[in-house]
Design a protein around this motif. Sequence first.
Motif, mmCIF file in Angstrom:
data_model
loop_
_atom_site.group_PDB
_atom_site.id
_atom_site.type_symbol
_atom_site.label_atom_id
_atom_site.label_comp_id
_atom_site.label_asym_id
_atom_site.label_seq_id
_atom_site.Cartn_x
_atom_site.Cartn_y
_atom_site.Cartn_z
ATOM 1 N N ASN A 256 46.071 45.060 -34.167
ATOM 2 C CA ASN A 256 46.257 46.043 -35.038
ATOM 3 C C ASN A 256 45.763 45.923 -36.633
ATOM 4 N N LEU A 257 45.662 44.570 -36.737
ATOM 5 C CA LEU A 257 45.003 44.135 -38.164
ATOM 6 C C LEU A 257 43.791 44.427 -38.292
ATOM 7 N N GLY A 258 42.934 44.336 -37.090
ATOM 8 C CA GLY A 258 41.351 44.497 -36.973
ATOM 9 C C GLY A 258 41.399 45.874 -37.174
ATOM 10 N N ILE A 259 42.187 46.734 -36.494
ATOM 11 C CA ILE A 259 42.038 48.349 -36.806
ATOM 12 C C ILE A 259 42.301 48.829 -38.429
ATOM 13 N N PHE A 260 43.331 47.994 -38.804
ATOM 14 C CA PHE A 260 43.559 48.311 -40.043
ATOM 15 C C PHE A 260 42.578 48.036 -41.101
ATOM 16 N N CYS A 261 41.845 46.796 -40.907
ATOM 17 C CA CYS A 261 40.888 46.553 -41.895
ATOM 18 C C CYS A 261 39.442 47.242 -41.649
ATOM 19 N N GLY A 262 39.154 47.668 -40.394
ATOM 20 C CA GLY A 262 38.012 48.598 -40.184
ATOM 21 C C GLY A 262 38.245 50.029 -40.813
ATOM 22 N N CYS A 263 39.496 50.367 -41.005
ATOM 23 C CA CYS A 263 39.959 51.780 -41.485
ATOM 24 C C CYS A 263 39.910 51.413 -43.096
ATOM 25 N N ALA A 264 40.234 50.457 -43.712
ATOM 26 C CA ALA A 264 40.399 50.176 -45.137
ATOM 27 C C ALA A 264 38.905 49.992 -45.656
ATOM 28 N N MET A 265 38.033 49.572 -44.990
ATOM 29 C CA MET A 265 36.736 49.326 -45.233
ATOM 30 C C MET A 265 36.060 50.367 -45.831
ATOM 31 N N ARG A 266 36.187 51.799 -45.508
ATOM 32 C CA ARG A 266 35.644 52.768 -45.778
ATOM 33 C C ARG A 266 36.570 53.904 -46.664
ATOM 34 N N LEU A 267 37.666 53.446 -47.120
ATOM 35 C CA LEU A 267 38.480 54.368 -48.013
ATOM 36 C C LEU A 267 38.187 54.740 -49.593
ATOM 37 N N LYS A 268 37.130 53.800 -50.040
ATOM 38 C CA LYS A 268 36.688 54.014 -51.398
ATOM 39 C C LYS A 268 36.588 55.660 -51.775
ATOM 40 N N PRO A 269 36.033 56.308 -51.067
ATOM 41 C CA PRO A 269 35.687 57.801 -51.647
ATOM 42 C C PRO A 269 37.140 58.616 -51.779
ATOM 43 N N LEU A 270 37.970 58.171 -51.033
ATOM 44 C CA LEU A 270 39.355 58.721 -51.036
ATOM 45 C C LEU A 270 39.987 58.295 -52.256
#
Length: 364
Positions: A256-270
């Motif tokens: 689950n931490l891997g999925i979390f990090c994968g999502c967090a990497m691309r949230l800059k625009p938001l």
Amino acid sequence: MASSELQLPPGLAPDLEYNQLQVGTIIAFAVTYFFCTLFLLLRYIQTFKLVKEIELDLIFLTMSYAVGLVYFVTILKLMTHGWGRHVAEINQTDMFNLNKILLPNTITYLTVPGITKLAVLSILFKINPAILYRILVVLASLCILGYTVTLSAITGGPCNPNLGLKSLTCLQNVALSHAVLNIASDLAVIALPIPTIFSLNFSLRTKLTVCLMLALGSLVVVCSIARLPYVIALQNDPDFTYTQAILGIWSIVEVNLGIFCGCAMRLKPLFVKYLPGLKLFSSKQQQTKTIAGTWTSSTKELHGTDPRKVQHTYQLHSVQKGSADPMSEEDEGGIRVQHEYDIHSDRGRSSRLGELAGGGGTKW
């Protein structure tokens, strides 16, 4: 005395209440999966509100999210047959059913980290157009895909837990092999973008932001390393049903931490769009806006009016009469070149690195 402790009583496992280890497993999943759900939801909001495109990494992360849920469902099913309890509490029937469920449980666990790392690598592929760099990313992806498929096939074939106790030893060897390969591939994924990050002329804040994201990714490596001793202990542990549950907690957090990090990497625009005061990211665009705002204020003070309404008059003379020599006495009043500059831009790679910091380059 030792033999009496391992003697199997009547099947009580399905009727027993959850013990502390099993409750801890459920809590670990609930907390980590909640954050996965939240950040994956934010990714979809960003996709439909800002990016307007479903990207490859989001598809991979959604697959990991779904398979991770199936993995936990198999754990709940294993608990009803004694997983997380001492061997002495389980009878032969429960042990047989437990081994049957170990097959989907193991395959789903082998699959999730591989899919998540493919999602991260699909992001890293874009940040640097250099051929050597992209070849390394592709090779890393093929290696991860290769060992995931191979170990899954071995688990479903000669190491199938339904084939008897001998297959359990084979299954433990698969778990150990996967643990070692998992740690190695995690380190490779973290190391790949580091030369690109520090070769570009970014501000210190931007570099620290990217390094923070890589540090979050390194937590996955910590989980992988933390579960390794339990994988090794399973080789000769008579109370393996209990040890498997301890191993399972680390596996849940890792996945689950891997999925979390994968999502967090691309949230800059938001974050830049809706939380500009957070100031986690700095960009030249923000600096330009600041300079433009200062110029506008100064102009208003000088002219007392809107700068867009200010009229400016320039007198241009024939270009043919102009002189490239600023000290020339000829053609007074003509156009003169005072300074010459050669400007070289590395914007392509810089904008792509913005994706690692959280966004999709020019789509911001």
